[in-house]
Design an enzyme around this catalytic site. Structure first.
Site, PDB file in Angstrom:
ATOM      1  N   THR A   1     -49.478  47.430  -1.792  1.00 19.18           N
ATOM      2  CA  THR A   1     -50.025  48.729  -2.171  1.00 19.18           C
ATOM      3  C   THR A   1     -49.585  49.816  -1.205  1.00 19.18           C
ATOM      4  O   THR A   1     -49.218  50.927  -1.621  1.00 19.18           O
ATOM      5  CB  THR A   1     -51.560  48.660  -2.236  1.00 19.18           C
ATOM      6  OG1 THR A   1     -51.943  47.702  -3.236  1.00 19.18           O
ATOM      7  CG2 THR A   1     -52.155  50.007  -2.594  1.00 19.18           C
TER       8      THR A   1
ATOM      9  N   LYS B   1     -50.634  49.818 -12.436  1.00 17.70           N
ATOM     10  CA  LYS B   1     -51.214  48.556 -11.980  1.00 17.70           C
ATOM     11  C   LYS B   1     -51.630  47.791 -13.227  1.00 17.70           C
ATOM     12  O   LYS B   1     -52.649  48.105 -13.856  1.00 17.70           O
ATOM     13  CB  LYS B   1     -52.427  48.820 -11.075  1.00 17.70           C
ATOM     14  CG  LYS B   1     -53.068  47.566 -10.495  1.00 17.70           C
ATOM     15  CD  LYS B   1     -52.221  46.963  -9.385  1.00 17.70           C
ATOM     16  CE  LYS B   1     -52.922  45.783  -8.719  1.00 17.70           C
ATOM     17  NZ  LYS B   1     -52.137  45.232  -7.601  1.00 17.70           N
TER      18      LYS B   1
END
Length: 230
Positions: free
Chosen positions: A16, A37
């Site tokens: 991330t 995502k």
């Protein structure tokens, strides 16, 4: 590249934060950016997930899309099954990414865990989504002992599927690297069969967003918009 898939050799290794750094550099270069995502696991409804973190660090100009959220911190297919929820398959991921690519200069698709983590009951994976998209895959890996093997295995999986291996980024480079980490920095390109494209320092996600954006160029290679070199 219009779409870049960000995977890893495991979980909790800096995907991330690496995604946020790539997004920050693309924004700084004047490009429009979206982050997708496909499956967020282990985060309760209303809690900030990975997309929130990318936008917080890189900038709110990033378009953030989360396709599904499953409550337990497990593989997406397992978490969906245990919650009695419909899983997200590679075709849905590819369609969502392609739609975003029609409206943005760069789409970053951040996976969950490693490349072959199961998304659905048919065994669909992030690799399958990348194949449908014809998109390159950036692999985030840890710095220390064991990373050469896991990175080599991920590289073999990519090549077996005729997927483009964009390169490797060390997702959490220690402030005081041990011998294994220092040696791995030199050995990772050979193990991967792909270039080393950066080292994101440990704790980078704790920086103030303005500092994060300023420093990101020093963490990533020119291929990802930065100035880093080994």
């Amino acid at each position: 590249m219009a779409i870049l898939v960000v995977s890893g050799t495991g979980t909790e290794i800096g995907k991330t934060i690496t995604t946020a750094a790539v997004a920050a550099l693309a924004l700084a270069a004047g490009r429009s950016v979206a982050v997708l995502k496909p499956a967020q696991t282990g985060v309760a409804p209303g809690e900030p997930g990975d997309v929130f973190e990318v936008r917080r660090l890189a900038g709110e100009a990033v378009t953030g899309v989360e396709l599904a959220r499953f409550p337990e911190p497990l593989a997406p297919n397992t978490s969906a099954r245990r919650a009695g929820m419909a899983p997200i398959g590679p075709q849905e991921v590819a369609e969502a990414a392609a739609k975003l690519a029609a409206e943005h200069d760069l789409v970053l698709v951040e996976g969950a865990g490693g490349l072959l983590v199961r998304f659905d009951d048919e065994g669909g994976t992030l690799a399958d989504a990348a194949r449908l998209l014809g998109a390159p895959v950036l692999v985030v890996t840890p710095a220390g002992l064991g990373t050469l093997n896991s990175t080599a295995l991920t590289g073999e999986a990519l090549r077996a599927r005729d997927l483009e291996f964009a390169g490797v980024v060390v997702g959490s480079w220690p402030a005081e690297p041990d011998l294994a980490s220092r040696c791995n920095l030199a050995d990772l390109p050979e193990a991967a069969g792909a270039p080393l494209l950066g080292t994101v320092p440990e704790g980078a996600g704790r920086l103030a967003p303005a500092d994060f954006r300023t420093r990101a160029a020093g963490w990533l290679a020119p291929a990802l918009g930065g100035v880093w070199s080994i």
